[in-house]
Design an enzyme around this catalytic site. Structure first.
Site, PDB file in Angstrom:
ATOM      1  N   TYR A 159     -57.425  49.981 117.810  1.00 37.51           N
ATOM      2  CA  TYR A 159     -57.867  50.385 116.480  1.00 37.51           C
ATOM      3  C   TYR A 159     -56.713  50.944 115.647  1.00 37.51           C
ATOM      4  CZ  TYR A 159     -62.445  50.182 118.817  1.00 37.51           C
ATOM      5  OH  TYR A 159     -63.550  49.794 119.536  1.00 37.51           O
TER       6      TYR A 159
ATOM      7  N   LYS B 107     -59.700  53.173 125.061  1.00 37.04           N
ATOM      8  CA  LYS B 107     -59.736  51.918 125.807  1.00 37.04           C
ATOM      9  C   LYS B 107     -58.322  51.405 126.089  1.00 37.04           C
ATOM     10  CE  LYS B 107     -63.959  50.768 123.298  1.00 37.04           C
ATOM     11  NZ  LYS B 107     -63.782  51.710 122.178  1.00 37.04           N
TER      12      LYS B 107
END
Length: 313
Positions: free
Chosen positions: A43, A72
């Site tokens: 992101y 993640k």
């Protein structure tokens, strides 16, 4: 409660595509009552999210132990020797010493790209090609288990996995996955996958709960050409019956199935509405009507935007 005893909120805040004013948005979300924040290396906003969290902690709004911080492992760091260093880097960006949940973002290993050369590294290498690496899921999972041993994360999970891969992973996992995060919305209900994961005591988090809404801004034809769930007569009629928003109905449909959700919004009123989506119940008939919209329509499918990596084939 997860299979390792960790309690997490059923409604969290997703950080995908929050590229502007991230620190302020995270800070405002904490003030609104959110306690779980779902981020990822891919992101590209972990450092900014950490600034918002630090501000809230410094002001005494929350303590670190009040928050569930999720991130993640990206595909370009699947080799066992790369897992710990990038995790430590991500923790440094967040300004924390451990994650509460750390996922394997996709069940695919790609050629390493130095984040100092390209950040976020994305799907393609420096030659602009999608190049797979030789790391296996087992190798990566065992390296993630070591993250738990080292105290760098409390829980590890899997994202974008299908049933057969989960079955295989469970054969060798020393630490079982605590969560499975996958795309779920009324156009992609994933009934069998949810049933299987829950039967194995793996909690399920749904992403893109609003279906095409998350992908319209990416200008994906599949999403643009699809009827919007916010405007679908089934959803709007049920929303009107409960005096709720279509977003709240879609989130309640998911949470009433026992799923966790991670909606995002940059508007304060919607932040609060989303957070309190569990304050009412849909009838069995309303649940069935929403589930009846299923088209097995997946929006986040790498082969659609990369032309390769048939993860969901």
């Amino acid at each position: 409660m997860l299979n390792n005893g960790l309690q997490i909120p059923q409604v969290g805040f997703g950080l995908w595509k929050i590229t502007k004013n991230t620190a302020d948005i995270v800070y405002d979300a904490i003030k609104a009552g959110y306690r779980l924040f779902d981020g990822a290396f891919d992101y590209g906003n972990e450092k900014e999210a950490g600034v918002g969290i630090k501000r809230a902690i410094d002001e005494g709004i929350v303590k670190r132990e009040d928050l569930i911080i999720v991130s993640k492992l990206w595909n370009t760091f699947h080799e066992k020797e790369r897992v710990e260093p990038i995790t430590r880097q991500q923790l440094e960006w967040w300004g924390i010493n451990h994650f509460d949940v750390f996922y394997m973002h996709f069940p695919v290993a790609l050629q390493y790209v130095d984040p100092k050369m390209k950040y976020p590294t994305g799907w393609k290498n420096l030659d602009h090609r999608v190049q797979e690496s030789q790391a296996t899921i087992q190798e990566t999972w065992q390296a993630m288990e070591r993250l738990v041993d080292l105290g760098l994360t409390k829980s590890i999970g899997i994202s974008n996995f299908q049933g057969s891969l989960i079955m295989d992973l469970l054969r060798y996992a020393r630490i079982r996955p605590a969560l499975l995060q996958v795309e779920i919305h009324p156009y992609l209900t994933q009934d069998s996958l949810v049933k299987y994961a829950q039967s194995e005591n793996i909690a399920v988090t749904a992403y893109s709960t609003f279906g095409p809404q998350s992908f319209v801004e990416l200008k994906w034809d599949k999403a643009i050409d699809c009827p919007k769930l916010f405007e679908h007569s089934v959803v709007t009629e049920i929303a009107s019956a409960h005096n709720k928003t279509p977003a709240q109905v879609l989130l309640r449909w998911a949470t009433q199935r026992g799923l966790a959700v991670i909606p995002k919004s940059t508007h304060t009123a919607r932040l609060v509405q989303n957070l309190y989506c569990t304050s009412f119940d849909l009838t069995p008939d309303q649940m069935e009507r929403i589930s009846g919209l299923n088209r097995t329509l997946r929006f986040n499918n790498p082969v659609d935007y990369l032309g390769c990596l048939y993860i969901f084939a």
